[in-house]
Design a protein around this motif. Structure first.
Motif, mmCIF file in Angstrom:
data_model
loop_
_atom_site.group_PDB
_atom_site.id
_atom_site.type_symbol
_atom_site.label_atom_id
_atom_site.label_comp_id
_atom_site.label_asym_id
_atom_site.label_seq_id
_atom_site.Cartn_x
_atom_site.Cartn_y
_atom_site.Cartn_z
ATOM 1 N N CYS A 14 7.545 4.428 4.930
ATOM 2 C CA CYS A 14 7.732 4.293 3.484
ATOM 3 C C CYS A 14 6.714 3.325 2.895
ATOM 4 N N VAL A 15 6.535 2.185 3.545
ATOM 5 C CA VAL A 15 5.551 1.201 3.088
ATOM 6 C C VAL A 15 4.140 1.801 3.141
ATOM 7 N N VAL A 17 3.258 4.960 2.797
ATOM 8 C CA VAL A 17 3.095 5.916 1.697
ATOM 9 C C VAL A 17 2.936 5.181 0.368
ATOM 10 N N ILE A 18 3.734 4.149 0.143
ATOM 11 C CA ILE A 18 3.621 3.370 -1.097
ATOM 12 C C ILE A 18 2.254 2.700 -1.176
ATOM 13 N N TRP A 19 1.808 2.108 -0.073
ATOM 14 C CA TRP A 19 0.499 1.447 -0.038
ATOM 15 C C TRP A 19 -0.616 2.441 -0.360
ATOM 16 N N LYS A 20 -0.548 3.632 0.234
ATOM 17 C CA LYS A 20 -1.574 4.635 -0.024
ATOM 18 C C LYS A 20 -1.515 5.115 -1.473
ATOM 19 N N SER A 21 -0.324 5.244 -2.026
ATOM 20 C CA SER A 21 -0.172 5.656 -3.425
ATOM 21 C C SER A 21 -0.807 4.641 -4.367
ATOM 22 N N VAL A 22 -0.597 3.363 -4.087
ATOM 23 C CA VAL A 22 -1.187 2.303 -4.910
ATOM 24 C C VAL A 22 -2.705 2.348 -4.801
ATOM 25 N N ARG A 23 -3.224 2.539 -3.595
ATOM 26 C CA ARG A 23 -4.679 2.634 -3.397
ATOM 27 C C ARG A 23 -5.272 3.805 -4.169
ATOM 28 N N VAL A 24 -4.620 4.958 -4.123
ATOM 29 C CA VAL A 24 -5.119 6.131 -4.836
ATOM 30 C C VAL A 24 -5.076 5.888 -6.337
ATOM 31 N N SER A 25 -4.005 5.273 -6.814
ATOM 32 C CA SER A 25 -3.886 4.973 -8.245
ATOM 33 C C SER A 25 -4.995 4.036 -8.705
ATOM 34 N N ARG A 26 -5.247 3.001 -7.944
ATOM 35 C CA ARG A 26 -6.337 2.069 -8.280
ATOM 36 C C ARG A 26 -7.695 2.764 -8.227
ATOM 37 N N PHE A 27 -7.875 3.589 -7.213
ATOM 38 C CA PHE A 27 -9.126 4.321 -7.080
ATOM 39 C C PHE A 27 -9.344 5.233 -8.280
ATOM 40 N N ALA A 28 -8.293 5.953 -8.691
ATOM 41 C CA ALA A 28 -8.403 6.868 -9.836
ATOM 42 C C ALA A 28 -8.760 6.111 -11.111
ATOM 43 N N ARG A 29 -8.151 4.946 -11.310
ATOM 44 C CA ARG A 29 -8.457 4.148 -12.503
ATOM 45 C C ARG A 29 -9.883 3.615 -12.482
ATOM 46 N N SER A 30 -10.440 3.406 -11.297
ATOM 47 C CA SER A 30 -11.800 2.876 -11.206
ATOM 48 C C SER A 30 -12.871 3.953 -11.419
ATOM 49 N N CYS A 31 -12.488 5.215 -11.352
ATOM 50 C CA CYS A 31 -13.444 6.307 -11.536
ATOM 51 C C CYS A 31 -13.779 6.479 -13.015
ATOM 52 N N ALA A 32 -14.971 6.950 -13.277
ATOM 53 C CA ALA A 32 -15.448 7.140 -14.652
ATOM 54 C C ALA A 32 -14.794 8.371 -15.284
ATOM 55 N N PRO A 33 -14.514 8.290 -16.573
ATOM 56 C CA PRO A 33 -14.010 9.493 -17.269
ATOM 57 C C PRO A 33 -15.066 10.596 -17.223
ATOM 58 N N GLY A 112 8.841 15.280 -2.343
ATOM 59 C CA GLY A 112 10.097 15.574 -1.648
ATOM 60 C C GLY A 112 9.888 15.808 -0.158
ATOM 61 N N GLN A 113 8.836 16.550 0.168
ATOM 62 C CA GLN A 113 8.523 16.780 1.574
ATOM 63 C C GLN A 113 8.198 15.471 2.286
ATOM 64 N N THR A 114 7.459 14.606 1.611
ATOM 65 C CA THR A 114 7.089 13.324 2.212
ATOM 66 C C THR A 114 8.321 12.467 2.459
ATOM 67 N N ILE A 115 9.238 12.434 1.499
ATOM 68 C CA ILE A 115 10.471 11.663 1.675
ATOM 69 C C ILE A 115 11.279 12.205 2.846
ATOM 70 N N LEU A 116 11.405 13.537 2.930
ATOM 71 C CA LEU A 116 12.127 14.129 4.063
ATOM 72 C C LEU A 116 11.441 13.798 5.384
ATOM 73 N N GLN A 117 10.122 13.787 5.368
ATOM 74 C CA GLN A 117 9.396 13.487 6.597
ATOM 75 C C GLN A 117 9.562 12.023 7.002
ATOM 76 N N ILE A 118 9.735 11.149 6.031
ATOM 77 C CA ILE A 118 9.989 9.745 6.350
ATOM 78 C C ILE A 118 11.381 9.585 6.955
ATOM 79 N N VAL A 119 12.359 10.220 6.331
ATOM 80 C CA VAL A 119 13.749 10.066 6.800
ATOM 81 C C VAL A 119 13.961 10.751 8.146
ATOM 82 N N TYR A 120 13.398 11.948 8.300
ATOM 83 C CA TYR A 120 13.600 12.717 9.532
ATOM 84 C C TYR A 120 12.300 12.798 10.337
ATOM 85 N N PHE A 121 11.614 11.675 10.465
ATOM 86 C CA PHE A 121 10.317 11.637 11.144
ATOM 87 C C PHE A 121 10.399 12.108 12.584
#
Length: 187
Positions: A14-15, A17-33, A112-121
């Motif tokens: 879970c951590v 996935v959250i860490w990667k989500s934050v990285r992708v969000s920051r990366f997207a914001r740093s990209c030029a329009p 949803g698939q990612t959450i299921l994969q975390i719970v039932y890894f």
């Protein structure tokens, strides 16, 4: 011990996935329009598919595959090198592909698939099912793009090959687990 091991492993995943989500969000914001030309192509694709949501298009100097990310504020990330290499109709095909993912709600399904994969890894059949669902999702999106392109659909397979060549030859940034992105073996 089994419950303790399950809890620790699930929390770790879970951590991650959250860490990667934050990285992708920051990366997207740093990209030029995107440029006006790319924005115009995106707007024509939005109108063609009748997508009502606002979608941002950002261009990166990093080598990445085109990707849709952001459940709340969707954003399409496109590498500058690919945007300058592809012709207008090929760019339309790439953007249509990402917008079909958005229209179908694939980011929510993937979450949803990612959450299921975390719970039932620990369950191998879930990993197999998720892999199959991701492949079928890509096939469904490709078929929807072919229908949307109509008479221009003949060039779509060549565009997919060009994007795949770019992905395989360059060290591309990966958005697996967070966005819609296939593995190299699926390509």
């Amino acid at each position: 011990w089994a419950l303790c091991g399950w809890t620790v492993t699930s929390a770790f995943l879970c951590v991650a996935v959250i860490w990667k989500s934050v990285r992708v969000s920051r990366f997207a914001r740093s990209c030029a329009p995107a440029s006006r030309e790319l924005a115009a192509i995106l707007n024509s694709c939005l109108e063609q598919l009748r997508v009502c949501r606002q979608v941002e298009l950002r261009v990166s100097d990093e080598n990445l595959t085109p990707a849709l990310c952001g459940i709340i504020r969707p954003c399409i990330l496109l590498p500058r090198s690919l945007a300058t290499t592809l012709e207008t109709n090929e760019l339309r095909a790439v953007l249509l592909h990402e917008l079909v993912h958005l229209k179908r709600g694939d980011l929510l399904v993937n979450l949803g698939q990612t959450i299921l994969q975390i719970v039932y890894f620990y369950h191998p059949l879930l990993w197999l099912a998720n892999s199959r669902i991701r492949k079928l999702r890509e096939q469904a999106v490709d078929e929807a793009v072919l229908v949307a392109m109509g008479s221009e659909a003949e060039m779509y397979p060549a565009t997919l090959v060009n994007v795949a060549k770019f992905t395989l030859h360059e060290r591309a940034v990966s958005f697996r687990t967070v966005g819609i992105k296939e593995s190299r073996s699926a390509i």
